[in-house]
Design a protein around this motif. Sequence first.
Motif, mmCIF file in Angstrom:
data_model
loop_
_atom_site.group_PDB
_atom_site.id
_atom_site.type_symbol
_atom_site.label_atom_id
_atom_site.label_comp_id
_atom_site.label_asym_id
_atom_site.label_seq_id
_atom_site.Cartn_x
_atom_site.Cartn_y
_atom_site.Cartn_z
ATOM 1 N N ALA A 3 0.810 -1.213 0.000
ATOM 2 C CA ALA A 3 0.000 0.000 0.000
ATOM 3 C C ALA A 3 0.839 1.256 0.000
ATOM 4 C CB ALA A 3 -0.926 0.001 1.205
ATOM 5 N N CYS A 10 -4.388 7.362 -2.487
ATOM 6 C CA CYS A 10 -4.883 5.993 -2.525
ATOM 7 C C CYS A 10 -6.219 5.928 -3.234
ATOM 8 C CB CYS A 10 -4.971 5.422 -1.111
ATOM 9 S SG CYS A 10 -3.355 5.088 -0.433
ATOM 10 N N VAL A 12 -8.450 4.385 -6.056
ATOM 11 C CA VAL A 12 -8.443 3.107 -6.735
ATOM 12 C C VAL A 12 -9.342 3.170 -7.948
ATOM 13 C CG1 VAL A 12 -8.982 0.668 -6.448
ATOM 14 C CG2 VAL A 12 -8.013 1.966 -4.559
ATOM 15 N N ARG A 44 -1.251 -8.362 -9.020
ATOM 16 C CA ARG A 44 -2.077 -7.439 -8.244
ATOM 17 C C ARG A 44 -3.121 -6.801 -9.143
ATOM 18 N NH1 ARG A 44 2.757 -4.271 -8.934
ATOM 19 N NH2 ARG A 44 2.377 -2.522 -10.339
ATOM 20 N N TYR A 45 -4.131 -6.237 -8.490
ATOM 21 C CA TYR A 45 -5.017 -5.329 -9.199
ATOM 22 C C TYR A 45 -4.244 -4.020 -9.370
ATOM 23 C CZ TYR A 45 -9.449 -7.931 -8.606
ATOM 24 O OH TYR A 45 -10.476 -8.838 -8.666
ATOM 25 N N ASN A 47 -3.359 -0.276 -9.224
ATOM 26 C CA ASN A 47 -3.804 0.777 -8.311
ATOM 27 C C ASN A 47 -2.872 1.971 -8.439
ATOM 28 O OD1 ASN A 47 -1.578 0.450 -6.304
ATOM 29 N ND2 ASN A 47 -2.482 -1.589 -6.133
ATOM 30 N N GLN A 50 0.800 1.991 -6.688
ATOM 31 C CA GLN A 50 1.845 1.087 -7.155
ATOM 32 C C GLN A 50 2.153 1.328 -8.629
ATOM 33 O OE1 GLN A 50 0.133 -2.738 -5.360
ATOM 34 N NE2 GLN A 50 2.336 -3.121 -5.439
ATOM 35 N N ASN A 116 -8.547 -3.615 5.977
ATOM 36 C CA ASN A 116 -8.352 -3.459 4.543
ATOM 37 C C ASN A 116 -7.429 -4.534 3.975
ATOM 38 O OD1 ASN A 116 -6.098 -2.527 5.881
ATOM 39 N ND2 ASN A 116 -5.915 -0.630 4.726
ATOM 40 N N TYR A 117 -7.042 -5.487 4.788
ATOM 41 C CA TYR A 117 -6.113 -6.551 4.405
ATOM 42 C C TYR A 117 -6.689 -7.862 4.913
ATOM 43 C CZ TYR A 117 -1.556 -8.942 3.994
ATOM 44 O OH TYR A 117 -0.521 -9.784 3.669
ATOM 45 N N ASP A 137 -11.523 -3.603 -4.198
ATOM 46 C CA ASP A 137 -10.618 -2.629 -4.806
ATOM 47 C C ASP A 137 -9.186 -3.141 -4.898
ATOM 48 O OD1 ASP A 137 -12.681 -0.853 -5.083
ATOM 49 O OD2 ASP A 137 -12.154 0.343 -3.338
ATOM 50 N N TYR A 138 -8.809 -4.031 -4.011
ATOM 51 C CA TYR A 138 -7.434 -4.517 -3.957
ATOM 52 C C TYR A 138 -7.421 -6.036 -4.007
ATOM 53 C CZ TYR A 138 -6.927 0.135 -1.924
ATOM 54 O OH TYR A 138 -6.984 1.480 -1.689
ATOM 55 N N TRP A 140 -4.024 -9.053 -4.122
ATOM 56 C CA TRP A 140 -2.619 -9.383 -4.317
ATOM 57 C C TRP A 140 -2.418 -10.881 -4.223
ATOM 58 C CZ3 TRP A 140 -3.936 -5.203 -1.122
ATOM 59 C CH2 TRP A 140 -3.525 -3.944 -1.587
#
Length: 176
Positions: A3, A10, A12, A44-45, A47, A50, A116-117, A137-138, A140
Amino acid sequence: MIACITISGCIVGTQGRPKNSPPPVTVPSVDLQRYGGTWYEIARYPNSFQKKCEGVTAHYEVRADGRVGVTNTCAHGTSSGKPRAVKGIASVIAGSNNAKLAVNFTPIPLPKGQGNYWVLYLDSAYQTALVGGPNGDYLWLLARTPKITPAQRTALNDAALQNGYRIDLLKDTIQP
């Protein structure tokens, strides 16, 4: 959980799960000591934080206060580009058996809420993991090595699909 590496905000652009889908299902529990150490990002998606990151790793270390120190590193542009790193702290969401964490990277505080993880898949040897945000949204795909076998990739993709995530949005990460 890589992140805010570039701290460009941030925001997305990916919505990898339908908004009306049920919440994803996490693994029953995570042994944070075993989970600690270095993980390589396999995919990953995309974002904003990154952007242009390759050779991405995440290092987790259980702290004396029970929280988890997080250091995310990426190489800019190519897997051999200039490295950048960001540090954060993850707190376990109560009642999740360590499968849901709230990760904060300063200076961007995130609300605690449901975390969020979320650890959505973790093989029994702690060699591959699927981690996502509950809203889609995320996402990995992580591994202890820079490359994984086709069978490992299939298991990660299957876990994503079972949780309603779109695997067609995944971007493979170039590792050295």
